[in-house]
Scaffold this motif. Structure first.
Motif, short mmCIF file in Angstrom:
data_model
loop_
_atom_site.label_atom_id
_atom_site.label_comp_id
_atom_site.label_asym_id
_atom_site.label_seq_id
_atom_site.Cartn_x
_atom_site.Cartn_y
_atom_site.Cartn_z
N ALA A 174 0.89 -1.09 -0.12
CA ALA A 174 0.02 -0.05 0.02
C ALA A 174 0.93 1.20 0.02
O ALA A 174 0.76 2.17 -0.87
N GLU A 175 1.92 1.34 0.76
CA GLU A 175 2.87 2.34 0.72
C GLU A 175 3.53 2.70 -0.73
O GLU A 175 3.60 3.68 -1.00
N LEU B 176 -12.11 -1.59 2.71
CA LEU B 176 -13.17 -2.27 1.87
C LEU B 176 -14.15 -0.92 1.34
O LEU B 176 -14.88 -1.08 0.44
N HIS B 177 -13.65 0.24 1.58
CA HIS B 177 -14.37 1.35 1.12
C HIS B 177 -14.75 1.45 -0.44
O HIS B 177 -15.60 1.41 -0.96
N TYR B 178 -13.69 1.37 -1.47
CA TYR B 178 -14.02 1.14 -2.72
C TYR B 178 -14.64 -0.21 -3.20
O TYR B 178 -15.12 -0.14 -4.17
N SER C 9 -8.41 -6.21 -9.84
CA SER C 9 -8.99 -4.95 -9.47
C SER C 9 -9.18 -4.67 -8.07
O SER C 9 -9.06 -3.58 -7.64
N LEU C 10 -10.03 -5.69 -7.49
CA LEU C 10 -10.82 -5.28 -6.25
C LEU C 10 -9.36 -5.52 -5.22
O LEU C 10 -9.57 -4.63 -4.19
N VAL C 11 -8.33 -6.25 -5.52
CA VAL C 11 -7.22 -6.11 -4.72
C VAL C 11 -6.53 -4.91 -4.68
O VAL C 11 -6.03 -4.35 -3.58
N ILE C 12 -6.50 -4.62 -5.87
CA ILE C 12 -5.82 -2.96 -6.03
C ILE C 12 -6.64 -1.96 -5.31
O ILE C 12 -6.08 -0.91 -4.79
N LEU D 245 -5.41 1.03 -2.58
CA LEU D 245 -5.40 2.43 -2.84
C LEU D 245 -6.37 2.69 -1.61
O LEU D 245 -5.88 3.88 -1.17
N ALA D 246 -7.21 2.17 -1.20
CA ALA D 246 -7.86 2.62 0.05
C ALA D 246 -6.99 2.82 1.33
O ALA D 246 -7.04 3.64 1.96
#
Length: 233
Positions: free
Chosen positions: A77-78, A211-213, A195-198, A202-203
Motif C-alpha cells: 500500500a505504501e 473495503l471502501h472502494y 482490480s478489487l485487490v488493487i 488504494l484505500a
C-alpha cells in the motif's frame, strides 16, 4: 488490452462520423500503395513525446497481499501511494492471474482485428454506446486520431452465472467466436479479482477503510466496466 501489429497501416474507406463526415480507419493493405498518410493521423510536433528516458515505473508485488500477509499488504500500500504521487501508475506482479489465460487473451486479439474491414465496421460502436468496434475513435474526433483500432464490450459478473461476454461475441461476430468469448469472459473475471485487490491497496494508502472502494464499486456495479481491446501501431 494491447497487441502490437506492425503491418497495420491507415486508410480512408467510407466511415461516417456522428457529424456525417467521412473519417479514415485503420486498414492493413490500402495505404501500402499510398504515398501519404491521411492528415487526420498526423500529429503536431509539439504534441509528440521526445523523452527517451526509461520511466522506471514502480513494481508492486501482490504475492503477500493475496496470501493475507498484513505486513506485505502495508508495504504494498505504501508503494502504491508513492507510485501514485510520483508516476500516476504502477505495474503489478504475482497477481495470481493464470499465465495461460493471459496468453490466450493475447492470441485471440488477432482473430478480431484481422477480420475483413467490412465485418469490423458492421460491429462498429454507435455514438453513446460502450460496445463495438472503433477505428482510431474516428467517430469521436476529427483530427489527431490515435494510431489504433479498438473493440470494446461490457462485462457484468456479479456471480459469473451469466456468460454475457460470450453471448455478446456470438451475437455480433458469429458462432465461430464463441471460444473467443469464453476466453474474455474468464479474463474479465480474473481482472475483476485483481482490480478489487488493487482497490483495497488504494484505500489503505489513502487512510480510509480498506473495503471502501469495494463497497463503492459494488454499489455502482463495478462489473459494468468496459474492457477494451486495442491494437497500437
Amino acid at each position: 488490452m494491447d497487441s502490437t501489429s506492425s503491418n497495420l497501416l491507415l486508410s480512408s474507406p467510407p466511415f461516417q462520423r456522428k457529424d456525417g463526415a467521412e473519417a479514415p480507419v485503420l486498414y492493413s493493405s490500402f495505404l501500402q500503395k499510398q504515398a501519404n498518410l491521411p492528415t487526420e493521423f498526423i500529429w503536431p510536433v509539439g504534441d509528440l513525446a521526445h523523452n527517451q528516458d526509461e520511466l522506471k515505473e514502480p513494481l508492486i508485488d501482490l504475492d503477500g497481499v493475496l496470501k493475507g500477509d498484513e505486513l506485505a499488504t502495508a508495504d504494498a500500500a505504501e508503494l502504491v501511494r508513492t507510485a501514485c504521487l510520483s508516476h500516476g501508475f504502477f505495474q503489478v506482479t504475482n497477481h495470481g492471474v493464470d499465465s495461460g489465460l493471459i496468453h490466450a487473451a493475447h492470441e485471440e486479439i488477432d482473430k478480431i482485428f484481422k477480420l475483413p474491414l467490412d465485418k469490423k465496421l458492421s460491429t462498429r460502436r454507435n455514438p453513446g454506446d460502450v460496445s463495438g468496434y472503433s477505428g482510431a475513435h474516428a467517430h469521436r474526433y476529427s483530427s489527431k486520431l490515435p494510431w489504433k483500432e479498438t473493440f470494446s464490450f461490457g462485462y457484468h459478473g456479479d456471480d459469473g452465472s451469466e456468460p454475457l461476454v460470450v453471448d455478446y461475441f456470438k451475437s455480433v461476430l458469429g458462432e465461430n467466436f464463441e471460444h473467443t468469448g469464453w476466453v474474455y469472459q474468464r479474463y474479465c473475471e480474473a481482472m475483476k479479482k485483481v482490480s478489487l485487490v488493487i482497490f483495497e491497496l488504494l484505500a489503505i494508502s489513502l487512510g480510509v477503510d480498506r473495503l471502501h472502494y469495494r463497497k463503492f464499486f459494488r454499489r455502482w456495479k463495478l462489473d459494468n466496466e468496459v474492457q477494451q481491446l486495442s491494437t497500437l501501431q
